[in-house]
Design a protein around this motif. Sequence first.
Motif, short mmCIF file in Angstrom:
data_model
loop_
_atom_site.label_atom_id
_atom_site.label_comp_id
_atom_site.label_asym_id
_atom_site.label_seq_id
_atom_site.Cartn_x
_atom_site.Cartn_y
_atom_site.Cartn_z
N PRO A 1 12.54 67.56 68.56
CA PRO A 1 13.15 66.35 68.01
C PRO A 1 13.57 65.31 69.07
O PRO A 1 14.20 64.31 68.75
CB PRO A 1 14.41 66.90 67.33
N PHE A 2 13.18 65.58 70.33
CA PHE A 2 13.71 64.71 71.41
C PHE A 2 13.14 63.30 71.32
O PHE A 2 13.83 62.32 71.62
CB PHE A 2 13.43 65.37 72.76
N LYS A 3 11.87 63.23 70.90
CA LYS A 3 11.26 61.92 70.68
C LYS A 3 12.08 61.13 69.63
O LYS A 3 12.39 59.96 69.80
CB LYS A 3 9.84 62.16 70.19
N HIS A 4 12.44 61.84 68.56
CA HIS A 4 13.23 61.26 67.48
C HIS A 4 14.58 60.75 67.99
O HIS A 4 15.05 59.68 67.61
CB HIS A 4 13.41 62.33 66.40
N TYR A 5 15.20 61.51 68.88
CA TYR A 5 16.52 61.10 69.38
C TYR A 5 16.44 59.77 70.13
O TYR A 5 17.36 58.96 70.09
CB TYR A 5 17.11 62.17 70.31
N ILE A 6 15.31 59.57 70.83
CA ILE A 6 15.16 58.31 71.56
C ILE A 6 14.70 57.19 70.62
O ILE A 6 15.24 56.09 70.61
CB ILE A 6 14.15 58.48 72.72
N ASN B 1 14.73 56.96 67.21
CA ASN B 1 15.48 56.59 66.00
C ASN B 1 17.00 56.68 66.16
O ASN B 1 17.73 56.22 65.30
CB ASN B 1 15.08 57.51 64.83
N CYS B 2 17.46 57.32 67.22
CA CYS B 2 18.91 57.56 67.32
C CYS B 2 19.53 56.84 68.52
O CYS B 2 20.66 57.14 68.90
CB CYS B 2 19.19 59.06 67.41
N HIS B 3 18.77 55.96 69.14
CA HIS B 3 19.30 55.08 70.21
C HIS B 3 19.79 55.84 71.43
O HIS B 3 20.67 55.36 72.15
CB HIS B 3 20.43 54.19 69.67
#
Lengths: 356, 119
Positions: free
Chosen positions: A29-34, A36-38
């Motif tokens: 999910p690390f891609k997602h954290y950058i 979509n989650c700023h």
Amino acid sequence: MGKEHIRIVDTDIHERVQYKDILKYLDEPFKHYIQNCHWVQEKHMPYTQPTVAGVDRADAKIPDGKPAGTDLAFMQKQLLDDIGHEFGILTSALDPSPSSMHGWYEMATALASAYNNWQIEEWLERDERLYGSVHIAAQDRDAAVKEINRVGSHPKMVQVLLPIDDIMWGDPFYHPIFEAAEKHNLMIGMHHNEPPVYYGKWPRYFIEWHTLISTAHMKQVTNMIFNGVFDKFPNLGLMMIEGGFTWVPHIMWKMDQQYRDLRHEVPWLKRKPSDIFKEQIRVTTQPAEELTKQEFMSLIEQMGTDEILCFSTDYPHWDYDSPTRALPNLDLELKKKIFAENAKSFYPKLPNSKEF
Amino acid sequence: MKEQVVCKTTELEPGEMKAAHFGKQDVLICRTLDGEFYAFLNQCTHQGAPLDKGMICGATTEDSTPGDYHYCRKGEIIRCPWHGREFDIKDEGRMLANPNKRLASFKVRVENEDVIVYK
């Protein structure tokens, strides 16, 4: 110095990734954290670096507006082709990278892997002159060892860039990392990061911090030598990057003197500290103070060998050292050693390297 | 006497600088906020960086004391694009941290709209 006569192995070149360019190498999910989650990496330095373009040479910004160091073609034009590099060793721009991260070990570990893949695909495999550094998030040591085993056998990876943190490098905590590096013929690269050890605090001014970068290096190398790292790992080498070099005679003399007096405390040491230094440790030249030839030669004499120093530019950073202007005009044989041969002899994976 | 038109006055606003050629030499043409033109060798005395890639700015001055910055001389200081060394345009290109060092300079005059560099 005639460009065409002297080969250059540049031991400190900073390529840089932007978040958007590393996403495709990052797992979920690390891609997602950058994305979509700023999430952005914590920043440490309290200063505006008081230079014209922050951390970079103002003329190294890419013409299309991207930050310095992000574009291979521009780096080839401004550095590698222009100066005529034989080899260059990439040491990254530390952001985003695990090098200055605390907390969230999983994210740091994922970033290290993504960074290594990006570096291999976008740089090392696109320019035969470039060699690389394995990035690790050493706070999760076992994950770091896995990462070294994963990419360490790549033919163009020559060292492990170990982040300076609050555990000293002689501590047994790091020994599995040294063991993995040794297994893959990788040296250990020590590059300052933010912050170097400074009693847990920043000095008031950038000029103080930048003046004292070498003190963090001195503490680490003293700790490694007296804790027996270089005896336990006889094929391991340490490249000390971007701390300058005028401190080297001081620490060699000081350690030898202390060893004569206090050897009984560290009986596992079989060699004089300065001999360990001469055999297993190398030091890059940048940022070089402005020395006369006489002053420079005096330092070499004090080190007792002309095989420690390895030239580096630190391109594209603001305190870049020009291959033709940073050092005094040295005699040809010494010039060849400092600008190329010492580094080639040190890194087993650089072509034409001699046995260490 | 060797002289050469290096640019038009309209090519440089006050507070700007640009690279130009004077014969085979790379020169730096600077225009201070009062509208005056100056010309130096476009090469830092330290490691040879191209000065036109740096900036014209002001300087924190020696009137500063710890904890109290004094900043002025806006538009009169050249800063090197690499190591940030500062050169005083109106003081013969002398380096602020070491006034014994200075940029090589050229004479400049303006005729009509031509900026002319000469030796």
